[in-house]
Design an enzyme around this catalytic site. Structure first.
Site, PDB file in Angstrom:
ATOM      1  N   CYS A 137      20.494  55.866-112.926  1.00 51.15           N
ATOM      2  CA  CYS A 137      19.087  56.155-113.631  1.00 51.15           C
ATOM      3  C   CYS A 137      18.095  56.925-113.246  1.00 51.15           C
ATOM      4  O   CYS A 137      17.272  57.105-113.891  1.00 51.15           O
ATOM      5  CB  CYS A 137      18.759  54.421-113.670  1.00 51.15           C
TER       6      CYS A 137
ATOM      7  N   ASN B 155      18.632  49.467-122.119  1.00 56.29           N
ATOM      8  CA  ASN B 155      18.811  50.958-121.689  1.00 56.29           C
ATOM      9  C   ASN B 155      20.254  52.093-121.953  1.00 56.29           C
ATOM     10  O   ASN B 155      21.395  52.144-121.201  1.00 56.29           O
ATOM     11  CB  ASN B 155      19.391  49.777-119.942  1.00 56.29           C
TER      12      ASN B 155
ATOM     13  N   HIS C  19      11.822  54.322-115.814  1.00 58.20           N
ATOM     14  CA  HIS C  19      13.006  54.080-116.399  1.00 58.20           C
ATOM     15  C   HIS C  19      12.925  52.613-117.386  1.00 58.20           C
ATOM     16  O   HIS C  19      12.670  51.643-116.182  1.00 58.20           O
ATOM     17  CB  HIS C  19      13.847  53.942-115.185  1.00 58.20           C
TER      18      HIS C  19
HETATM   19  O1  UT7 Z   1      18.804  50.946-114.989  1.00 56.76           O
HETATM   20  C1  UT7 Z   1      20.129  50.703-113.659  1.00 56.76           C
HETATM   21  C2  UT7 Z   1      19.657  49.656-112.947  1.00 56.76           C
HETATM   22  N1  UT7 Z   1      20.104  47.759-113.771  1.00 56.76           N
HETATM   23  C3  UT7 Z   1      19.055  47.138-113.159  1.00 56.76           C
HETATM   24  O2  UT7 Z   1      18.112  47.830-112.938  1.00 56.76           O
HETATM   25  C4  UT7 Z   1      19.859  46.342-113.752  1.00 56.76           C
HETATM   26  C5  UT7 Z   1      18.463  45.066-112.931  1.00 56.76           C
HETATM   27  N2  UT7 Z   1      19.116  43.773-112.392  1.00 56.76           N
HETATM   28  C6  UT7 Z   1      19.295  43.034-114.276  1.00 56.76           C
HETATM   29  O3  UT7 Z   1      18.312  43.353-115.201  1.00 56.76           O
HETATM   30  C7  UT7 Z   1      19.204  41.602-113.903  1.00 56.76           C
HETATM   31  O4  UT7 Z   1      20.089  40.659-112.883  1.00 56.76           O
HETATM   32  C8  UT7 Z   1      20.707  40.729-115.541  1.00 56.76           C
HETATM   33  C9  UT7 Z   1      20.310  41.381-116.668  1.00 56.76           C
HETATM   34  C10 UT7 Z   1      22.117  42.063-115.504  1.00 56.76           C
HETATM   35  C11 UT7 Z   1      20.952  39.700-115.411  1.00 56.76           C
HETATM   36  O5  UT7 Z   1      19.727  38.501-114.844  1.00 56.76           O
HETATM   37  P1  UT7 Z   1      19.795  37.905-113.783  1.00 56.76           P
HETATM   38  O6  UT7 Z   1      19.224  36.819-113.861  1.00 56.76           O
HETATM   39  O7  UT7 Z   1      20.145  38.355-112.490  1.00 56.76           O
HETATM   40  O8  UT7 Z   1      21.393  37.193-114.221  1.00 56.76           O
HETATM   41  P2  UT7 Z   1      22.500  36.686-113.306  1.00 56.76           P
HETATM   42  O9  UT7 Z   1      24.243  38.105-113.555  1.00 56.76           O
HETATM   43  O10 UT7 Z   1      22.381  36.551-112.159  1.00 56.76           O
HETATM   44  O11 UT7 Z   1      23.435  35.898-114.076  1.00 56.76           O
HETATM   45  C12 UT7 Z   1      23.373  34.181-114.361  1.00 56.76           C
HETATM   46  C13 UT7 Z   1      24.137  33.632-115.234  1.00 56.76           C
HETATM   47  C14 UT7 Z   1      25.624  33.417-114.386  1.00 56.76           C
HETATM   48  O12 UT7 Z   1      26.340  32.565-115.172  1.00 56.76           O
HETATM   49  P3  UT7 Z   1      26.293  31.641-113.982  1.00 56.76           P
HETATM   50  O13 UT7 Z   1      27.169  31.697-113.136  1.00 56.76           O
HETATM   51  O14 UT7 Z   1      25.039  31.093-113.650  1.00 56.76           O
HETATM   52  O15 UT7 Z   1      26.777  30.025-115.304  1.00 56.76           O
HETATM   53  C15 UT7 Z   1      26.081  34.513-115.486  1.00 56.76           C
HETATM   54  O16 UT7 Z   1      27.559  34.584-115.680  1.00 56.76           O
HETATM   55  O17 UT7 Z   1      23.985  34.094-116.357  1.00 56.76           O
HETATM   56  C16 UT7 Z   1      25.428  34.494-116.904  1.00 56.76           C
HETATM   57  N3  UT7 Z   1      25.202  35.631-117.470  1.00 56.76           N
HETATM   58  C17 UT7 Z   1      25.004  35.537-119.198  1.00 56.76           C
HETATM   59  N4  UT7 Z   1      24.791  34.542-119.867  1.00 56.76           N
HETATM   60  C18 UT7 Z   1      24.895  34.420-120.699  1.00 56.76           C
HETATM   61  C19 UT7 Z   1      25.799  37.452-117.338  1.00 56.76           C
HETATM   62  N5  UT7 Z   1      25.353  37.533-118.228  1.00 56.76           N
HETATM   63  C20 UT7 Z   1      25.202  36.983-119.622  1.00 56.76           C
HETATM   64  C21 UT7 Z   1      25.303  37.484-120.813  1.00 56.76           C
HETATM   65  N6  UT7 Z   1      24.925  36.182-121.274  1.00 56.76           N
HETATM   66  N7  UT7 Z   1      24.516  38.405-121.287  1.00 56.76           N
END
Ligand code: UT7
Length: 355
Positions: A116, A312, A282
């Site tokens: 990134c 992204n 970014h």
């Molecule tokens: O550019 C590189 C740098 N990257 C970043 O800066 C990314 C930083 N992080 C993020 O943008 C976020 O953490 C994400 C968008 C990747 C994920 O969002 P989150 O709110 O942190 O979700 P999470 O990973 O904590 O997951 C929450 C829930 C989980 O389900 P349970 O365990 O609560 O039942 C996941 O399995 O959301 C679920 N989940 C999804 N559900 C529907 C994860 N991905 C998805 C999805 N659709 N695509």
């Protein structure tokens, strides 16, 4: 004293638009989840077997070169930042040189693997080469064809929904004008959490880092046949050949490091957040950019976001957004532009540019 400036800029995104609803057809996700957590509505995917990270980089580079008022033969150094290279090796720098028909060999080609923050690292390197007088036209490209390397099953949904394909390029040239061009760049790294956002197989690690980090990940190495050090059946079956991310961990660090590294740059040149005319973050996640905007007390018209349309695009996201902002007239002569990025490594950085 010589300074360096962006003499030309261009970007390219593939025509194919992939909406959140398109992804629902292959994995368990929803448009609401993706938009609420990331702000993304759609992204672009390159045409398989026809487009690559390199060819998209070429499209962006051609525009940047033309806008810089030079010929491709005038380029004296190529820097290519990507995490989705066409080949494991050689890098996209030389592939771009060949694709563009640059046959002279009095030229260097460097590949950057800083994910990134790759574009900001590249900008800083180009800046050093140009202001010391070593090179006059450095072509810096950030490009990604993520769509070729993502897990399109539900297992990979937390990563796959975020990423899109595209390319951006700039030509860095010298200027003698005071208070013009790249004012300062700042680079950081911390390898402590290298695996938190990573794409580690195929690789030559042989399980080494997992063991030393005290993790229990089973890479399926039997009796370490040398041939299977890079990728084995177990990795393929378990989906260990895709990028993985601990999203919340990355998110928390990102919202801390963005403002820190922006303030570091502003302090270096004696300016304040209110002096920024345009902040180009970014495009990692719209929620991260909004959090940083709030923390830095920037108005909406001081920040450019396009992740809603492109997702992204990692190393390409800053040059694409910068070029769009400039084409829209939102970046004008004399404006103070702030770039900042945080991502895998972890690596992060910032740059201030007087346009
Ligand atoms: O550019 C590189 C740098 N990257 C970043 O800066 C990314 C930083 N992080 C993020 O943008 C976020 O953490 C994400 C968008 C990747 C994920 O969002 P989150 O709110 O942190 O979700 P999470 O990973 O904590 O997951 C929450 C829930 C989980 O389900 P349970 O365990 O609560 O039942 C996941 O399995 O959301 C679920 N989940 C999804 N559900 C529907 C994860 N991905 C998805 C999805 N659709 N695509």
């Amino acid at each position: 004293m010589l300074h360096s400036k962006i003499g030309g800029i261009g970007y390219y995104v593939p025509e194919k638009v992939v909406s959140n609803n398109d992804l629902i057809k292959v994995m368990d996700t929803t448009d609401e989840w993706i938009q609420e957590r990331t702000g993304i509505k759609e992204r672009r995917y390159g045409v398989k077997h026809e487009e690559t990270t390199t060819t998209m980089g070429v499209r962006a580079a051609e525009i940047a070169i033309q806008r810089a008022g030079i010929q491709k033969e005038d380029v004296d150094f190529i820097i290519f930042a990507t995490l989705s290279p066409d080949y494991y090796f050689p890098g996209c720098g030389v592939l771009l040189q060949r694709e563009m028909g640059i046959t002279k060999t009095e030229i260097g080609a460097l590949d950057i693997r800083n994910q990134c923050s790759g574009f900001i690292y590249g900008l800083s390197i180009a800046d050093q080469f140009v202001k010391t007088g070593m090179y006059k036209n450095v072509l810096l490209v950030g490009a990604e064809m993520h769509s070729m390397g993502l897990d399109f099953s539900t297992r990979g949904r937390n990563v796959t929904v975020i990423f899109g394909d595209g390319a951006g390029a700039v030509v860095i040239q010298p200027t003698e004008e005071e208070n013009k061009g790249i004012l300062t760049t700042h680079l950081h790294s911390d390898g402590t959490y290298a695996e938190k956002l990573s794409f580690i197989n195929p690789g030559a690690h042989g399980g080494y880092h997992a063991k030393t980090a005290g993790e229990t990940t089973d890479f399926g190495y039997s009796d370490a046949e040398y041939g299977e050090m890079f990728v084995n059946e177990h990795m393929i079956e378990e989906g260990m050949i895709f990028p993985n991310m601990e999203g919340q961990f990355v998110f928390k660090l990102a919202v801390q490091k963005f403002p820190e590294v922006m303030m570091e740059a502003l302090n270096k040149v004696g300016l304040k957040p209110s002096d920024i005319d345009m902040f180009i973050p970014h495009q990692a996640n719209l929620r991260i950019s909004q959090f940083v905007q709030q923390k830095m007390q920037l108005r909406d018209d001081q920040v450019w976001n396009n992740i809603q349309r492109y997702g992204n695009t990692t190393a390409a996201s800053i040059p694409i957004a910068l070029c769009e902002a400039w084409e829209a007239g939102a970046v004008k002569d004399g404006d103070l532009v702030c770039l900042a990025a945080f991502g895998s490594g972890f690596t992060w950085g910032s740059a201030l540019i007087r346009w």
